[in-house]
Design an enzyme around this catalytic site. Structure first.
Site, PDB file in Angstrom:
ATOM      1  N   GLU A  33      -0.836  -3.656   3.937  1.00 57.21           N
ATOM      2  CA  GLU A  33      -1.201  -3.563   5.362  1.00 57.21           C
ATOM      3  C   GLU A  33      -2.247  -4.607   5.730  1.00 57.21           C
ATOM      4  O   GLU A  33      -3.161  -4.884   4.967  1.00 57.21           O
ATOM      5  CB  GLU A  33      -1.735  -2.168   5.692  1.00 57.21           C
ATOM      6  CG  GLU A  33      -0.716  -1.054   5.537  1.00 57.21           C
ATOM      7  CD  GLU A  33       0.492  -1.182   6.441  1.00 57.21           C
ATOM      8  OE1 GLU A  33       0.426  -1.885   7.472  1.00 57.21           O
ATOM      9  OE2 GLU A  33       1.521  -0.583   6.109  1.00 57.21           O
TER      10      GLU A  33
ATOM     11  N   ARG B 276      12.591   0.128  15.040  1.00 51.44           N
ATOM     12  CA  ARG B 276      12.604  -1.273  14.634  1.00 51.44           C
ATOM     13  C   ARG B 276      13.982  -1.613  14.066  1.00 51.44           C
ATOM     14  O   ARG B 276      14.597  -0.783  13.379  1.00 51.44           O
ATOM     15  CB  ARG B 276      11.550  -1.542  13.564  1.00 51.44           C
ATOM     16  CG  ARG B 276      10.131  -1.289  14.029  1.00 51.44           C
ATOM     17  CD  ARG B 276       9.134  -1.492  12.926  1.00 51.44           C
ATOM     18  NE  ARG B 276       9.329  -0.502  11.864  1.00 51.44           N
ATOM     19  CZ  ARG B 276       8.476  -0.295  10.860  1.00 51.44           C
ATOM     20  NH1 ARG B 276       7.377  -1.023  10.760  1.00 51.44           N
ATOM     21  NH2 ARG B 276       8.718   0.615   9.950  1.00 51.44           N
TER      22      ARG B 276
ATOM     23  N   ARG C 175      11.977  -5.127  11.114  1.00 49.99           N
ATOM     24  CA  ARG C 175      11.312  -4.760   9.859  1.00 49.99           C
ATOM     25  C   ARG C 175      12.176  -5.292   8.727  1.00 49.99           C
ATOM     26  O   ARG C 175      13.369  -5.012   8.669  1.00 49.99           O
ATOM     27  CB  ARG C 175      11.180  -3.240   9.781  1.00 49.99           C
ATOM     28  CG  ARG C 175      10.629  -2.696   8.461  1.00 49.99           C
ATOM     29  CD  ARG C 175       9.178  -3.101   8.279  1.00 49.99           C
ATOM     30  NE  ARG C 175       8.500  -2.346   7.258  1.00 49.99           N
ATOM     31  CZ  ARG C 175       8.643  -2.517   5.951  1.00 49.99           C
ATOM     32  NH1 ARG C 175       9.474  -3.416   5.482  1.00 49.99           N
ATOM     33  NH2 ARG C 175       7.951  -1.796   5.099  1.00 49.99           N
TER      34      ARG C 175
ATOM     35  N   ASP D 269       5.699  -7.952   6.863  1.00 48.73           N
ATOM     36  CA  ASP D 269       7.082  -7.475   6.841  1.00 48.73           C
ATOM     37  C   ASP D 269       7.650  -7.102   8.210  1.00 48.73           C
ATOM     38  O   ASP D 269       8.693  -6.468   8.301  1.00 48.73           O
ATOM     39  CB  ASP D 269       7.230  -6.301   5.865  1.00 48.73           C
ATOM     40  CG  ASP D 269       6.233  -5.172   6.113  1.00 48.73           C
ATOM     41  OD1 ASP D 269       5.818  -4.961   7.267  1.00 48.73           O
ATOM     42  OD2 ASP D 269       5.868  -4.488   5.135  1.00 48.73           O
TER      43      ASP D 269
ATOM     44  N   ASP E 235       7.983  -3.867   0.924  1.00 50.99           N
ATOM     45  CA  ASP E 235       6.792  -3.423   1.650  1.00 50.99           C
ATOM     46  C   ASP E 235       5.671  -4.377   1.276  1.00 50.99           C
ATOM     47  O   ASP E 235       5.475  -4.689   0.098  1.00 50.99           O
ATOM     48  CB  ASP E 235       6.431  -1.992   1.258  1.00 50.99           C
ATOM     49  CG  ASP E 235       5.327  -1.410   2.126  1.00 50.99           C
ATOM     50  OD1 ASP E 235       5.249  -1.770   3.324  1.00 50.99           O
ATOM     51  OD2 ASP E 235       4.545  -0.592   1.619  1.00 50.99           O
ATOM     52  N   THR E 236       4.964  -4.857   2.284  1.00 51.48           N
ATOM     53  CA  THR E 236       3.805  -5.714   2.038  1.00 51.48           C
ATOM     54  C   THR E 236       2.538  -4.919   2.293  1.00 51.48           C
ATOM     55  O   THR E 236       2.570  -3.930   3.042  1.00 51.48           O
ATOM     56  CB  THR E 236       3.821  -6.962   2.956  1.00 51.48           C
ATOM     57  OG1 THR E 236       3.781  -6.555   4.316  1.00 51.48           O
ATOM     58  CG2 THR E 236       5.047  -7.823   2.701  1.00 51.48           C
TER      59      THR E 236
END
Length: 178
Positions: A62, A107, A54, A40, A59-60
């Site tokens: 980690e 970001r 971002r 992401d 959310d992907t």
């Protein structure tokens, strides 16, 4: 009468400025990939400046976080994102008018389109992401939730072994099924 005409002209001028400003914020800007980071996040050239971006709305798992272990499907999400970005004919960034332009880590926040496809949606469709970090009435939230629901129903990716209780805590469920 003169005051009325001046007032009308001022209102027209201010309306034009507002429409132009909103249109400018939401337009898609072509960007160039510099370096892919994970599922992401990536570095891009935006207006001749290197910026970390971002992806909004998702959310992907980690895959490269310095203080966290590699999570299940993190490598797959990262590989998928990087492959799409590296092989794209065109990449566009669209800012969300209902979001800050930067997060607390400085970001850039935005919608990234790869060959005219919303990258957040593509990741959700593969089960490599979940809808998350929604802080306003975002433009594409309904589409994201629909795609996520399909991935969950098909039990693919991160939803492969998830139960109904786990999914009920997801943003889309809280939004639509209160």
């Amino acid at each position: 009468m003169k005051k009325v005409v001046i007032s009308i002209l001022i209102i027209i001028f201010l309306s034009f400025i507002c429409v132009y400003f909103i249109k400018d914020i939401s337009k898609k800007n072509e960007i160039k990939l510099v370096e892919c980071i994970d599922g992401d996040t990536a570095w891009f050239m935006i207006d001749k400046q290197k910026e970390k971006v971002r992806l909004l709305g998702i959310d992907t798992p980690e895959s490269v976080h310095p203080n966290k272990v590699v999570e299940e499907y993190g490598i797959e999400a990262s590989d998928y994102t990087c492959s799409l970005l590296e092989n794209a004919d065109n990449i566009y960034l669209e800012y969300e008018i209902n979001s800050d332009k930067h997060d607390k880590y400085e970001r850039v926040l935005g919608w990234v389109f790869v060959d005219n496809n919303n990258l957040s949606e593509l990741l959700l469709s593969k089960g490599y992401a979940q809808v998350d970090y929604i802080y306003g009435d975002y433009k594409y939230i309904d589409e994201l939730c629909e795609v996520q629901e399909q991935a969950y129903s098909s039990k693919i990716g991160i939803w492969e072994n998830s139960g109904e209780e786990e999914y009920s805590n997801n943003y889309c469920n809280k939004l639509y099924y209160k």
